[in-house]
Motif scaffolding. Structure first.
Motif, PDB file in Angstrom:
ATOM      1  N   GLN A   1      -5.350  -1.599  -4.759  1.00 27.32           N
ATOM      2  CA  GLN A   1      -4.091  -0.941  -5.106  1.00 27.32           C
ATOM      3  C   GLN A   1      -3.856  -0.857  -6.614  1.00 27.32           C
ATOM      4  O   GLN A   1      -2.814  -0.367  -7.065  1.00 27.32           O
TER       5      GLN A   1
ATOM      6  N   PRO B   1       0.792  -1.232   0.000  1.00 22.78           N
ATOM      7  CA  PRO B   1       0.000   0.000   0.000  1.00 22.78           C
ATOM      8  C   PRO B   1       0.822   1.278   0.000  1.00 22.78           C
ATOM      9  O   PRO B   1       0.398   2.291  -0.571  1.00 22.78           O
TER      10      PRO B   1
ATOM     11  N   ALA C   1       1.491   2.065  -3.646  1.00 18.09           N
ATOM     12  CA  ALA C   1       0.359   2.035  -4.574  1.00 18.09           C
ATOM     13  C   ALA C   1       0.031   3.459  -5.055  1.00 18.09           C
ATOM     14  O   ALA C   1       0.412   4.434  -4.399  1.00 18.09           O
ATOM     15  N   PRO C   2      -0.663   3.597  -6.181  1.00 19.63           N
ATOM     16  CA  PRO C   2      -1.255   2.519  -6.989  1.00 19.63           C
ATOM     17  C   PRO C   2      -0.274   1.972  -8.028  1.00 19.63           C
ATOM     18  O   PRO C   2       0.759   2.586  -8.313  1.00 19.63           O
TER      19      PRO C   2
END
Length: 216
Positions: A166, A142, A145-146
């Motif tokens: 994500q 995370p 991400a993305p």
């Protein structure tokens, strides 16, 4: 010192032709398979197996994936130069090298600490430098991400929601989903915040371990 000689390059060319016969047609995928020395991932006594189209044990209960499987997943990802790709299950690092050779920026996460450390130290020695992480791949990454593309190289009981969360708009997730013995290859596309699912052939992967995978 690792050597990539004329004979080994010839064996790679044969492997590429074999993959074409099996239906792999993306020239970028085939070029990457032809460039990455798969024999670098094998012990000297096992080099004869390096360019056969089959998976092979690498220790820690893991395998280096069959070249056809690597090519199939890579093709279904529709990699574009500069794509930010998350790989779940670093393993030997061969798949990460293929993605890098295709022009992707690769973030790869491995659950098994020994494999993580071995591959993190080895890949830069052969000229490949993804971003390495150790942890529960079923949770994704995370903090980074993305991602434009996400590839899962282990069989999952479900599609982890952390991974679809994500995935960037317009992104693609490729993941084998099923039981511990056999999985259906699934591709998820994210469009306008919605998920669209496609299913392909059956494959057999080692289990995805973690909170949203199988229990170790």
């Amino acid at each position: 010192m690792l050597e990539d000689n004329y004979k080994q390059r010839g064996l790679r060319n044969k492997l590429v032709k074999n993959l074409q016969k099996k239906g792999i047609s993306d020239p970028v995928v085939l070029d990457a398979i032809g460039k990455v020395p798969r024999h670098f991932f094998f012990e000297n006594a096992l080099l004869e197996h390096a360019y056969q189209d089959k998976a092979f044990p690498i220790g820690e209960g893991q395998t280096i994936s069959q070249p056809y499987t690597v090519a199939f997943q890579s093709e279904k990802l529709e990699i574009r130069p500069g794509d930010k790709v998350l790989e779940i299950g670093t393993g030997s690092g061969y798949q990460a090298c293929i993605l890098l050779a295709m022009g992707a920026r690769v973030y790869t996460i491995e659950y098994n600490r020994k494999l993580y450390e071995t591959t993190r130290d080895f890949l830069p020695l052969i000229g490949f430098r993804p971003y390495f992480f150790h942890g529960d791949g079923s949770k994704g990454l995370p903090a980074k991400a993305p991602f434009n593309k996400i590839i899962v190289t282990a069989g999952a009981p479900i599609i982890p929601s952390a991974l679809t969360d994500q995935l960037a708009e317009g992104g693609i997730l490729i993941i084998p989903v099923g039981d511990r013995e056999s999985q259906k290859m699934v591709r998820i596309r994210k469009r306008d915040g919605r998920l669209f699912k496609e299913e392909f052939a059956n494959f057999a992967f080692v289990p995805l371990l973690g909170e949203q995978g199988w229990k170790a």
